[in-house]
Design a protein around this motif. Structure first.
Motif, PDB file in Angstrom:
ATOM      1  N   LEU A  59     -16.590  -8.869  -4.781  1.00 30.17           N
ATOM      2  CA  LEU A  59     -15.717  -8.870  -3.751  1.00 30.17           C
ATOM      3  C   LEU A  59     -14.762  -7.755  -3.612  1.00 30.17           C
ATOM      4  CD1 LEU A  59     -15.384 -12.582  -3.001  1.00 30.17           C
ATOM      5  CD2 LEU A  59     -17.099 -11.040  -1.945  1.00 30.17           C
ATOM      6  N   GLN A  60     -14.314  -7.207  -2.549  1.00 31.92           N
ATOM      7  CA  GLN A  60     -13.133  -6.269  -2.403  1.00 31.92           C
ATOM      8  C   GLN A  60     -11.888  -7.004  -2.046  1.00 31.92           C
ATOM      9  OE1 GLN A  60     -14.198  -3.225   0.556  1.00 31.92           O
ATOM     10  NE2 GLN A  60     -15.088  -1.953  -1.284  1.00 31.92           N
ATOM     11  N   LYS A  61     -11.046  -6.537  -2.563  1.00 29.52           N
ATOM     12  CA  LYS A  61      -9.513  -7.058  -2.557  1.00 29.52           C
ATOM     13  C   LYS A  61      -8.473  -5.954  -2.146  1.00 29.52           C
ATOM     14  CE  LYS A  61      -6.152 -10.159  -4.754  1.00 29.52           C
ATOM     15  NZ  LYS A  61      -5.739 -10.731  -6.070  1.00 29.52           N
ATOM     16  N   LYS A  62      -7.528  -6.151  -1.251  1.00 28.87           N
ATOM     17  CA  LYS A  62      -6.499  -5.292  -0.965  1.00 28.87           C
ATOM     18  C   LYS A  62      -5.362  -5.532  -2.345  1.00 28.87           C
ATOM     19  CE  LYS A  62      -6.734  -4.390   3.878  1.00 28.87           C
ATOM     20  NZ  LYS A  62      -6.194  -4.246   4.965  1.00 28.87           N
ATOM     21  N   VAL A  63      -5.151  -4.361  -2.866  1.00 29.45           N
ATOM     22  CA  VAL A  63      -4.280  -4.095  -4.186  1.00 29.45           C
ATOM     23  C   VAL A  63      -3.335  -3.246  -3.737  1.00 29.45           C
ATOM     24  CG1 VAL A  63      -5.981  -5.433  -5.780  1.00 29.45           C
ATOM     25  CG2 VAL A  63      -5.544  -3.214  -5.604  1.00 29.45           C
ATOM     26  N   THR A  64      -1.979  -3.553  -4.258  1.00 33.56           N
ATOM     27  CA  THR A  64      -1.119  -2.687  -4.612  1.00 33.56           C
ATOM     28  C   THR A  64      -0.588  -2.256  -5.970  1.00 33.56           C
ATOM     29  OG1 THR A  64      -0.032  -3.406  -2.355  1.00 33.56           O
ATOM     30  CG2 THR A  64       1.411  -1.824  -3.682  1.00 33.56           C
TER      31      THR A  64
END
Length: 159
Positions: A23-28
């Motif tokens: 799955l894709q996850k928004k990260v910083t």
């Protein structure tokens, strides 16, 4: 030692990361680069990250990093970055009182004890009296030192 009078900049990068489950996850994530200006820091982090991130990414923030110097490690397991606050001890000649000045260092190590060891190895070679006031692991993913990131394909020695 760095030959340029560059400044360390902390850069915050946001992107969509493919996780282990697919799955894709928004990260910083936070990175550090050395550069001569904010403009050069942005250009350098964009170049560096384009080789690691396949999709789009955004530079969310760039600020001057609060480190007097960065201690790199060649150890294979040194995959973390620690902020180490050192206090340099001097004696005021007039009042004969002890004076302490704080300087933050960024230290690459595999463990907190490894960071302390790295500081002691570097500082032990100096005549400066110091105390390690604090050591804390940072969220930094990597540090890109000027001139170290690009390797040309020429052999070091041609016989």
């Amino acid at each position: 030692m760095r030959s340029r009078t560059a400044i360390w900049f902390e850069c915050k990068i946001a992107y969509e990361k493919v996780m282990e489950d697919g799955l894709q996850k928004k990260v910083t994530e936070n990175y550090v680069v050395d550069a001569l200006s904010f403009t050069e820091a942005e250009k350098r982090i964009m170049e560096e990250m384009s080789s690691y991130i396949s999709g789009e990414f955004t530079v969310k923030d760039i600020k001057i990093a609060p480190y007097g110097e960065i201690f790199f490690s060649d150890e294979e397991l040194a995959d973390r970055w620690y902020k180490c606050k050192l206090q340099f001890i001097t004696i005021d000649e007039k009042t004969e009182k002890e004076k302490r000045s704080n300087v933050n260092y960024l230290v690459q190590a595999g463990t907190l004890n490894g960071a302390v060891k790295n500081v002691d190895e570097v500082m032990g070679g100096t005549m400066i009296d110091y105390v390690i006031a604090s050591v804390a692991e940072t969220t930094l993913m990597d540090v890109f030192e000027y001139g170290k990131e690009k390797h040309d394909d020429k052999p070091e020695y041609e016989g």
